[in-house]
Write a protein that holds these residues in place. Structure first.
Motif, PDB file in Angstrom:
ATOM      1  N   PRO A 179       0.874  -0.989   0.068  1.00  0.00           N
ATOM      2  CA  PRO A 179      -0.188  -0.159  -0.119  1.00  0.00           C
ATOM      3  C   PRO A 179       0.908   1.195  -0.098  1.00  0.00           C
ATOM      4  O   PRO A 179       2.086   1.244   0.452  1.00  0.00           O
ATOM      5  CB  PRO A 179      -0.775  -0.101   1.473  1.00  0.00           C
ATOM      6  N   TYR A 217       1.665   4.098   2.028  1.00  0.00           N
ATOM      7  CA  TYR A 217       1.372   4.582   3.438  1.00  0.00           C
ATOM      8  C   TYR A 217       1.155   5.881   3.639  1.00  0.00           C
ATOM      9  O   TYR A 217       1.647   6.684   2.865  1.00  0.00           O
ATOM     10  CB  TYR A 217       2.648   3.978   4.312  1.00  0.00           C
ATOM     11  N   TYR A 218       0.057   6.120   4.383  1.00  0.00           N
ATOM     12  CA  TYR A 218      -0.249   7.651   4.790  1.00  0.00           C
ATOM     13  C   TYR A 218       0.720   8.361   5.519  1.00  0.00           C
ATOM     14  O   TYR A 218       1.602   7.673   6.237  1.00  0.00           O
ATOM     15  CB  TYR A 218      -1.780   7.584   5.637  1.00  0.00           C
ATOM     16  N   HIS A 232       5.884   1.609  11.192  1.00  0.00           N
ATOM     17  CA  HIS A 232       5.848   0.681  12.252  1.00  0.00           C
ATOM     18  C   HIS A 232       5.492  -0.727  12.097  1.00  0.00           C
ATOM     19  O   HIS A 232       5.877  -0.868  10.679  1.00  0.00           O
ATOM     20  CB  HIS A 232       4.530   1.344  13.108  1.00  0.00           C
ATOM     21  N   GLY A 265       3.322  -2.633  11.248  1.00  0.00           N
ATOM     22  CA  GLY A 265       2.256  -2.894  10.588  1.00  0.00           C
ATOM     23  C   GLY A 265       2.633  -2.629   9.123  1.00  0.00           C
ATOM     24  O   GLY A 265       2.777  -3.598   8.161  1.00  0.00           O
ATOM     25  N   THR A 310       3.998  -5.638   5.725  1.00  0.00           N
ATOM     26  CA  THR A 310       3.798  -5.719   4.354  1.00  0.00           C
ATOM     27  C   THR A 310       4.909  -5.705   3.692  1.00  0.00           C
ATOM     28  O   THR A 310       4.827  -6.423   2.682  1.00  0.00           O
ATOM     29  CB  THR A 310       2.537  -4.645   4.113  1.00  0.00           C
ATOM     30  N   ASP A 358       1.088   7.966   0.337  1.00  0.00           N
ATOM     31  CA  ASP A 358       0.027   8.346   0.155  1.00  0.00           C
ATOM     32  C   ASP A 358      -0.224   9.858   0.817  1.00  0.00           C
ATOM     33  O   ASP A 358      -0.222   9.964   1.964  1.00  0.00           O
ATOM     34  CB  ASP A 358      -1.083   7.507   0.638  1.00  0.00           C
ATOM     35  N   ALA A 409      -4.984   7.725  -4.986  1.00  0.00           N
ATOM     36  CA  ALA A 409      -3.936   6.914  -4.424  1.00  0.00           C
ATOM     37  C   ALA A 409      -3.886   5.643  -5.159  1.00  0.00           C
ATOM     38  O   ALA A 409      -2.796   5.163  -5.410  1.00  0.00           O
ATOM     39  CB  ALA A 409      -4.268   6.578  -3.112  1.00  0.00           C
ATOM     40  N   LEU A 410      -5.100   5.000  -5.362  1.00  0.00           N
ATOM     41  CA  LEU A 410      -4.921   3.652  -6.006  1.00  0.00           C
ATOM     42  C   LEU A 410      -4.481   3.756  -7.259  1.00  0.00           C
ATOM     43  O   LEU A 410      -3.693   2.737  -7.782  1.00  0.00           O
ATOM     44  CB  LEU A 410      -6.373   3.074  -6.223  1.00  0.00           C
ATOM     45  N   ASN A 424      -1.760   5.165  -8.283  1.00  0.00           N
ATOM     46  CA  ASN A 424      -0.202   5.055  -8.298  1.00  0.00           C
ATOM     47  C   ASN A 424       0.027   3.464  -8.803  1.00  0.00           C
ATOM     48  O   ASN A 424       1.259   3.650  -9.528  1.00  0.00           O
ATOM     49  CB  ASN A 424       0.381   5.013  -6.742  1.00  0.00           C
ATOM     50  N   ILE A 443      -7.714  -2.266   4.353  1.00  0.00           N
ATOM     51  CA  ILE A 443      -8.295  -1.641   3.115  1.00  0.00           C
ATOM     52  C   ILE A 443      -8.610  -2.617   2.119  1.00  0.00           C
ATOM     53  O   ILE A 443      -8.259  -2.491   0.635  1.00  0.00           O
ATOM     54  CB  ILE A 443      -6.906  -0.641   2.664  1.00  0.00           C
ATOM     55  N   HIS A 495      -9.599  -1.831  -2.302  1.00  0.00           N
ATOM     56  CA  HIS A 495      -8.881  -2.425  -3.418  1.00  0.00           C
ATOM     57  C   HIS A 495      -9.490  -3.577  -3.952  1.00  0.00           C
ATOM     58  O   HIS A 495      -9.052  -4.058  -5.070  1.00  0.00           O
ATOM     59  CB  HIS A 495      -7.752  -3.148  -2.715  1.00  0.00           C
ATOM     60  N   HIS A 503      -3.532  -9.764   4.052  1.00  0.00           N
ATOM     61  CA  HIS A 503      -2.981 -10.368   5.110  1.00  0.00           C
ATOM     62  C   HIS A 503      -3.711  -9.718   6.422  1.00  0.00           C
ATOM     63  O   HIS A 503      -4.576  -8.728   6.268  1.00  0.00           O
ATOM     64  CB  HIS A 503      -1.515 -10.146   5.356  1.00  0.00           C
ATOM     65  N   GLY A 504      -3.572 -10.456   7.704  1.00  0.00           N
ATOM     66  CA  GLY A 504      -4.177 -10.056   8.580  1.00  0.00           C
ATOM     67  C   GLY A 504      -3.497  -8.790   9.658  1.00  0.00           C
ATOM     68  O   GLY A 504      -2.726  -8.012   8.951  1.00  0.00           O
ATOM     69  N   TYR A 505      -4.174  -8.475  10.708  1.00  0.00           N
ATOM     70  CA  TYR A 505      -3.540  -7.437  11.382  1.00  0.00           C
ATOM     71  C   TYR A 505      -2.687  -7.857  12.589  1.00  0.00           C
ATOM     72  O   TYR A 505      -2.978  -8.943  12.893  1.00  0.00           O
ATOM     73  CB  TYR A 505      -4.931  -6.642  11.994  1.00  0.00           C
ATOM     74  N   MET A 515      -2.129  -1.726  18.235  1.00  0.00           N
ATOM     75  CA  MET A 515      -0.831  -0.884  18.203  1.00  0.00           C
ATOM     76  C   MET A 515      -1.401   0.546  18.115  1.00  0.00           C
ATOM     77  O   MET A 515      -2.245   1.016  17.231  1.00  0.00           O
ATOM     78  CB  MET A 515      -0.169  -1.035  16.971  1.00  0.00           C
TER      79      MET A 515
HETATM   80  O1  ME8 Z   1      -4.770   2.607   4.294  1.00  0.00           O
HETATM   81  N1  ME8 Z   1      -1.097  -5.026  10.913  1.00  0.00           N
HETATM   82  O2  ME8 Z   1      -2.354   3.505   4.460  1.00  0.00           O
HETATM   83  P1  ME8 Z   1      -2.123   3.157   5.781  1.00  0.00           P
HETATM   84  C1  ME8 Z   1      -0.583  -5.240   9.853  1.00  0.00           C
HETATM   85  N2  ME8 Z   1      -2.909   5.098   2.410  1.00  0.00           N
HETATM   86  N3  ME8 Z   1      -0.496  -4.319   8.808  1.00  0.00           N
HETATM   87  C2  ME8 Z   1      -0.629  -3.153   9.162  1.00  0.00           C
HETATM   88  C3  ME8 Z   1      -0.873  -2.644  10.411  1.00  0.00           C
HETATM   89  C4  ME8 Z   1      -1.354  -3.732  11.451  1.00  0.00           C
HETATM   90  N4  ME8 Z   1      -1.508  -3.526  12.923  1.00  0.00           N
HETATM   91  N5  ME8 Z   1      -1.359  -1.556  10.292  1.00  0.00           N
HETATM   92  C5  ME8 Z   1      -0.924  -1.047   9.035  1.00  0.00           C
HETATM   93  C6  ME8 Z   1      -3.359   3.439   3.905  1.00  0.00           C
HETATM   94  N6  ME8 Z   1      -0.689  -1.985   8.513  1.00  0.00           N
HETATM   95  C7  ME8 Z   1      -3.811   4.068   2.417  1.00  0.00           C
HETATM   96  C8  ME8 Z   1      -3.371   3.149   1.561  1.00  0.00           C
HETATM   97  S1  ME8 Z   1      -3.013   2.240  -1.275  1.00  0.00           S
HETATM   98  C9  ME8 Z   1      -3.109   2.938  -2.963  1.00  0.00           C
HETATM   99  C10 ME8 Z   1      -3.492   3.520  -0.288  1.00  0.00           C
HETATM  100  C11 ME8 Z   1      -0.316  -2.024   6.862  1.00  0.00           C
HETATM  101  O3  ME8 Z   1      -0.784   4.066   6.143  1.00  0.00           O
HETATM  102  C12 ME8 Z   1      -1.072  -2.938   6.105  1.00  0.00           C
HETATM  103  O4  ME8 Z   1      -0.623  -3.164   4.914  1.00  0.00           O
HETATM  104  O5  ME8 Z   1      -3.057   3.239   6.841  1.00  0.00           O
HETATM  105  C13 ME8 Z   1      -2.444  -1.766   5.954  1.00  0.00           C
HETATM  106  O6  ME8 Z   1      -3.192  -2.088   4.863  1.00  0.00           O
HETATM  107  C14 ME8 Z   1      -1.634  -0.746   5.644  1.00  0.00           C
HETATM  108  O7  ME8 Z   1      -0.331  -0.736   6.448  1.00  0.00           O
HETATM  109  C15 ME8 Z   1      -2.503   0.615   5.836  1.00  0.00           C
HETATM  110  O8  ME8 Z   1      -1.672   1.709   5.769  1.00  0.00           O
END
Ligand code: ME8
Length: 520
Positions: free
Chosen positions: A19, A21-22, A28, A30, A34, A59, A239-240, A242, A270, A274, A296-298, A306
């Motif tokens: 993804p 990332y914002y 971190h 998470g 990925t 992002d 963003a998508l 990209n 997300i 997607h 994948h999971g969290y 977190m």
């Molecule tokens: O959603 N466990 O960005 P984001 C596992 N900008 N993965 C984790 C996690 C956790 N606790 N926390 C975050 C966005 N992730 C958008 C995406 S794409 C075109 C735009 C990872 O910064 C995981 O990959 O909030 C999750 O989908 C992503 O960070 C969300 O990143």
């Protein structure tokens, strides 16, 4: 990376994305998870001669970022520059091997977003209308009453605001049936299956059109619509895209090769953007769908979500400093099953490092190299007079190679690691069973000792080869200790028994993974 792929028939190419990332939070556990999965899979394919393109980035537009910038007393651009740079420098320090770091503020991306918007608008799939709805600023989207839990956003646990305004809408609903048909025609479009089922369940409700603009009166930090400069683009529609921008910029030929093998990796948070917004956007733009959306999971930390407020955010650079990057990679990939949630505990990480890295692999390296040094001054001996236990060792490593291929292609990275470590375990047992340290007391048995050690050097070489995508730095160090050339870990590589010419000298051991002592 089609799951039907098997050893020897890998696709010639793969395009891997994280993804974006914002930039409202720093890297971190998470975000690291990925990108580590993506890095491992990219390395795996590269090692097998598959052309890979690996994309990550940030992002940067939208309400959420504008608010974070205001809170930090910075302009959105200065703020995005700073946090985006923090992502990039973290990933570089982690040794990640992406081919491009894209920012949604990059000029080529802005141009492609505007071109796609204009195209979809010209085709009649974007219209102007007034809409009132419940809007969650955290998610940057409107919610239907049904989606709320006790009147609150299920993710942010805050009550959404009622917002009524004129906006542009994407005719997403028009593509509902086509999307359902695609999910049936290509069952592995979204995987693992539990997430495909979730998407199909979402699609049992009528799919509403998607609001894709924000009036500048409310938000200016975004990509201006090409057909109405009073509006900026909704951050997800921006963003998508990209994922397309990055490969379009490589030229028509590579784009045509890479886009059809796009493998997106995301967490379940997300899934809807997607698995619903993105494919319908692609359909409207007349573009083929991605190959796989891998979900994948969290991760939780000691059982908790977190969060900055709980003060339990795990930072990848802290982990690298404390345990080494490979140890952190190993534990994240070994302790999670792709698709399921996982819990991070530092004590469990230490136990894993000590058991698998220090004891199992670390000992195999140090015992083998120290005997090679002690009995033969490091010089490899010819293999003679093979015994059944030698053949059994070779067979274990060959089987591990096949299993690693299968498991990685099925995204079961933990199982691939298990197979490698089972083989390393076998090699440690082979040392005990064949007892070269006892045989070496008898000069007449030295040829047999030489053969045993030669087999063990092969075991080290193949372990390094198989584990290289997962723990690349350590495997490079093993290669170096074996005095093998830089390309020695590429696959398929020489057959078992053919990598070391007799007389080749290997180095004395060093401690690869020091045991971590925990306070009693
Ligand atoms: O959603 N466990 O960005 P984001 C596992 N900008 N993965 C984790 C996690 C956790 N606790 N926390 C975050 C966005 N992730 C958008 C995406 S794409 C075109 C735009 C990872 O910064 C995981 O990959 O909030 C999750 O989908 C992503 O960070 C969300 O990143």
């Amino acid at each position: 990376m089609p799951s039907e792929t098997r050893a020897g028939t890998e696709p010639a190419r793969i395009y891997i994305t994280t993804p974006l990332y914002y930039v409202n939070a720093e890297p971190h556990l998470g975000s690291a998870y990925t990108i580590l999965i993506c890095d491992t899979i990219a390395r795996f394919h590269r090692q097998r001669g598959v052309e890979t393109f690996f994309l990550t980035g940030t992002d940067e537009h939208g309400d959420k970022i504008a608010q974070a910038a205001a809170a930090a007393n910075e302009t959105p651009k200065a703020y995005a520059d700073r946090i985006s740079a923090a992502f990039r420098s973290t990933w570089e320090a982690c040794g990640l091997t992406y081919d491009r770091f894209i920012r949604t503020t990059d000029a080529d991306h802005v141009r492609i977003v505007r071109a796609i918007l204009q195209q979809v608008y010209d085709a009649g799939d974007i219209y102007f209308s007034s809409y009132g709805g419940l809007y969650c600023t955290g998610c940057e989207r409107f919610y239907t009453e049904k989606e709320l839990v006790d009147g609150k956003c299920p993710d942010h646990r805050t009550a959404p605001e009622w917002i009524e305004e004129e906006n542009y809408f994407f005719r997403m609903g028009k593509y509902q049936e086509r999307l359902i048909a695609a999910l049936h025609a290509r069952p592995e479009l979204v995987r693992p299956e539990r997430y495909r089922n979730e998407v199909l369940a979402m699609l049992r409700e009528p799919l509403e059109d998607l609001c894709i603009s924000r009036p500048k009166a409310r938000l200016t930090w975004g990509i201006e619509l090409p057909f109405d400069d009073r509006f900026v683009t909704y951050v997800w529609f921006d963003a998508l895209i990209n994922y397309v921008t990055a490969v379009r910029e490589l030229g028509a030929e590579r784009y045509a090769q890479l886009w059809p093998v796009a493998n997106h990796f995301i967490a379940k948070d997300i899934l809807k953007p997607h698995a619903v917004f993105w494919p319908t956007m692609l359909m409207a733009a007349g573009l083929p769908l991605y190959q796989h959306l891998n979900v994948h999971g969290y991760w939780t930390v000691n059982g908790d979500k977190m969060s900055k407020s709980l003060g339990n955010v795990v930072r990848p650079l802290d982990m690298k400093e404390r345990y080494g990057m490979d140890a952190f990679r190993y534990v994240l990939l070994r302790e999670s099953v792709f698709g399921l949630d996982a819990d991070f505990r530092e004590e469990a990480l230490v136990t894993r490092i000590n058991a698998d890295l220090a004891n199992n692999l670390g000992n195999l390296v140090s015992r083998t190299l120290s005997m090679q040094q002690r009995y033969f001054a490091g010089a490899v001996q010819p293999r003679s007079d093979p015994r059944p236990e030698d053949d059994a060792l070779r067979a274990t490593f060959e089987a591990a190679g096949v299993e690693v291929d299968e498991q990685v292609c099925a995204l079961m990275l933990a199982r691939a690691l298990e197979a490698i470590w089972r083989a390393a375990d076998h090699a440690n047992k082979y040392i005990v069973e064949t007892a070269p340290f006892t045989l070496a007391k008898d000069a007449a048995a030295l040829p047999r000792v030489g053969t045993i050690l030669h087999n063990l050097l092969e075991a080290l070489r193949v372990t390094a080869q198989l584990a290289a995508p997962f723990i690349p730095e350590s495997c490079e160090r093993i290669r170096d200790l074996l005095n093998l050339p830089a390309d020695a870990l590429a696959l398929p590589g020489p057959a078992w028994g053919e990598a070391f010419a007799p007389g080749h000298v290997v180095q004395a051991p060093v401690s690869l993974f020091p045991r971590i002592e925990t306070p009693a």
